[in-house]
Write a protein that holds these residues in place. Structure first.
Motif, PDB file in Angstrom:
ATOM      1  N   ALA A  56       0.828  -1.201   0.000  1.00 46.33           N
ATOM      2  CA  ALA A  56       0.000   0.000   0.000  1.00 46.33           C
ATOM      3  C   ALA A  56       0.865   1.255   0.000  1.00 46.33           C
ATOM      4  O   ALA A  56       0.557   2.246  -0.675  1.00 46.33           O
ATOM      5  CB  ALA A  56      -0.931   0.002   1.210  1.00 46.33           C
ATOM      6  N   GLU A  57       1.960   1.228   0.738  1.00 48.66           N
ATOM      7  CA  GLU A  57       2.871   2.372   0.777  1.00 48.66           C
ATOM      8  C   GLU A  57       3.524   2.596  -0.587  1.00 48.66           C
ATOM      9  O   GLU A  57       3.716   3.741  -1.026  1.00 48.66           O
ATOM     10  CB  GLU A  57       3.946   2.141   1.847  1.00 48.66           C
ATOM     11  N   ALA A  58       3.843   1.507  -1.282  1.00 52.08           N
ATOM     12  CA  ALA A  58       4.423   1.643  -2.624  1.00 52.08           C
ATOM     13  C   ALA A  58       3.422   2.276  -3.594  1.00 52.08           C
ATOM     14  O   ALA A  58       3.803   3.097  -4.439  1.00 52.08           O
ATOM     15  CB  ALA A  58       4.872   0.271  -3.137  1.00 52.08           C
ATOM     16  N   VAL A  78      -5.333  -5.006  -1.267  1.00 52.77           N
ATOM     17  CA  VAL A  78      -4.331  -4.022  -0.846  1.00 52.77           C
ATOM     18  C   VAL A  78      -4.995  -2.954   0.025  1.00 52.77           C
ATOM     19  O   VAL A  78      -5.931  -2.279  -0.427  1.00 52.77           O
ATOM     20  CB  VAL A  78      -3.665  -3.374  -2.072  1.00 52.77           C
ATOM     21  N   PRO A  79      -4.533  -2.754   1.269  1.00 53.05           N
ATOM     22  CA  PRO A  79      -5.190  -1.844   2.205  1.00 53.05           C
ATOM     23  C   PRO A  79      -4.800  -0.385   2.018  1.00 53.05           C
ATOM     24  O   PRO A  79      -4.359   0.288   2.958  1.00 53.05           O
ATOM     25  CB  PRO A  79      -4.733  -2.385   3.567  1.00 53.05           C
ATOM     26  N   VAL A  80      -4.982   0.141   0.824  1.00 55.97           N
ATOM     27  CA  VAL A  80      -4.648   1.543   0.570  1.00 55.97           C
ATOM     28  C   VAL A  80      -5.769   2.443   1.082  1.00 55.97           C
ATOM     29  O   VAL A  80      -6.934   2.040   1.169  1.00 55.97           O
ATOM     30  CB  VAL A  80      -4.431   1.808  -0.931  1.00 55.97           C
ATOM     31  N   ILE A  90      -4.575   6.614  -3.729  1.00 58.92           N
ATOM     32  CA  ILE A  90      -4.941   6.322  -5.119  1.00 58.92           C
ATOM     33  C   ILE A  90      -5.665   7.501  -5.771  1.00 58.92           C
ATOM     34  O   ILE A  90      -6.190   7.372  -6.873  1.00 58.92           O
ATOM     35  CB  ILE A  90      -5.834   5.064  -5.212  1.00 58.92           C
ATOM     36  N   SER A  91      -5.668   8.651  -5.116  1.00 62.13           N
ATOM     37  CA  SER A  91      -6.465   9.787  -5.578  1.00 62.13           C
ATOM     38  C   SER A  91      -6.012  10.334  -6.926  1.00 62.13           C
ATOM     39  O   SER A  91      -6.783  10.989  -7.625  1.00 62.13           O
ATOM     40  CB  SER A  91      -6.424  10.912  -4.538  1.00 62.13           C
TER      41      SER A  91
END
Length: 368
Positions: free
Chosen positions: A224-226, A258-260, A265-266
């Motif tokens: 998620a950080e990537a 994926v816990p984004v 993702i904006s």
């Protein structure tokens, strides 16, 4: 939704218990979606699929402990009154027959809210409410509501929240071009949300489902950080990004996807959730959820790659000829190089036509 349903009549996302499981993307759960045009019609034809894609857990307030709790229906089914079970649950007679053959018969209940949706007084009330709010606001609205039932079938609806449902800039019909299969990344039917559009895609971010599945659970937030770093990297470069990720985007349960956060993702033009039977990942068309509203308001398109008839073509190795630029963008995340494939293809376009329900992504080399 089915082509013979009128979306303008309104859409309900409904669960048993507290509404927290309707507005979030719950783990291991599928809230019931019902078009108010034909509220009793299920999206699934077989009992097995209805059961598989049903609500498994219920959020409750335990008054004895004064606590919010999440319980499985298996834990509480026997304590529920019969009238309530009949209102929100159905029997899986196929599963019961299978258990009987194994000499371990028991009643098998699962949540569909079917009897409530068969109550024309209730569905008419919801349709009238949405129509009245639509007229006052001048456009569609997104509401949160509760329904309280009693054993006589009477109900009370409480309107908790109402906000404008931004629908984006409505486009006209989009003609889906006919391109060779070798130039097609994916071709879908009835698997997308958003307005009709034609969008050039400059960057495709692919997360390998097996690589993600095998990555240590406690380290999955690194993926998620990537995604967040890629979002920031391309934010000011005037590029249209498309994310291809396994399972459910934005879930709080890393084993499901994926816990984004939405902020991560904006900057993407589109999100594609990819089903993968090898790892058990399953997308969710989250009409009515908070994530859905965020995507709509940001004009981010959504598509789901299913392992069924809705996916006509999907070639996950489509960009093998392109250079993977992930190692250059995220040099400090070398352990993720086998999971991320970030390509910058030329002449790649995404098409979505709401009227036909068809979506296409592929190389269209001659555009006007």
């Amino acid at each position: 939704m089915r082509k013979d349903m009128d979306m303008s009549a309104g859409l309900l996302r409904i669960v048993a218990g507290l509404g927290t499981r309707a507005v979030d993307r719950p783990e291991n759960d599928y809230p019931r979606l019902a078009s108010l045009d034909r509220p009793t019609v299920s999206l699934y034809s077989s009992t097995a699929d209805k059961h598989r894609y049903s609500q498994r857990n219920i959020d409750v307030l335990d008054l004895s402990d004064n606590q919010f709790k999440t319980l499985t229906f298996d834990e509480i089914t026997d304590t529920l009154p019969q009238w309530y079970k009949l209102a929100v649950m159905e029997r899986d007679y196929e599963a019961e027959a299978s258990l009987k053959r194994k000499q371990s018969w028991r009643k098998v209940w699962f949540v569909t809210c079917q009897k409530l949706l068969e109550n024309q007084e209730f569905t008419s009330c919801m349709q009238r409410m949405l129509h009245a709010l639509d007229e006052v606001y001048g456009h569609p609205v997104d509401i949160e509501y509760t329904v309280n039932l009693n054993e006589d079938g009477n109900f009370v609806v409480n309107l908790l929240q109402c906000r404008s449902l931004y629908m984006g800039v409505e486009g006209g019909p989009v003609e889906i071009p006919k391109i060779p299969e070798e130039d097609t990344f994916f071709s879908l039917t009835d698997s997308s949300m958003g307005n009709s559009r034609k969008t050039k895609i400059d960057v495709v971010v692919q997360i390998d489902p097996i690589g993600y599945y095998e990555y240590p659970y406690q380290l999955k937030p690194q993926i998620a950080e990537a995604v967040r770093k890629l979002n920031l990297y391309y934010r000011d470069r005037n590029k249209h990004l498309m994310l291809m990720a396994p399972g459910r985007i934005g879930t709080s349960s890393p084993e499901l996807g994926v816990p984004v956060t939405f902020a991560a993702i904006s900057g993407f033009a589109g999100i594609c959730e990819v089903s993968d039977n090898r790892a058990g990942y399953m997308p969710e068309l989250s009409y009515g959820s908070h994530l859905f509203q965020d995507l709509v308001e940001a004009d981010i398109f959504y598509s789901a790659i299913w392992n069924d008839r809705r996916t006509l073509i999907y070639n996950e190795k489509f960009f093998e000829h392109c250079t993977n630029v992930f190692p250059q963008i995220c040099p400090d995340m070398e352990s993720l190089n086998h999971i991320f494939y970030v390509s910058e293809p030329e002449d790649l376009y995404y098409y979505n036509d709401v009227k036909s329900g068809k979506s296409l992504c592929g190389y269209v080399r001659e555009t006007k």
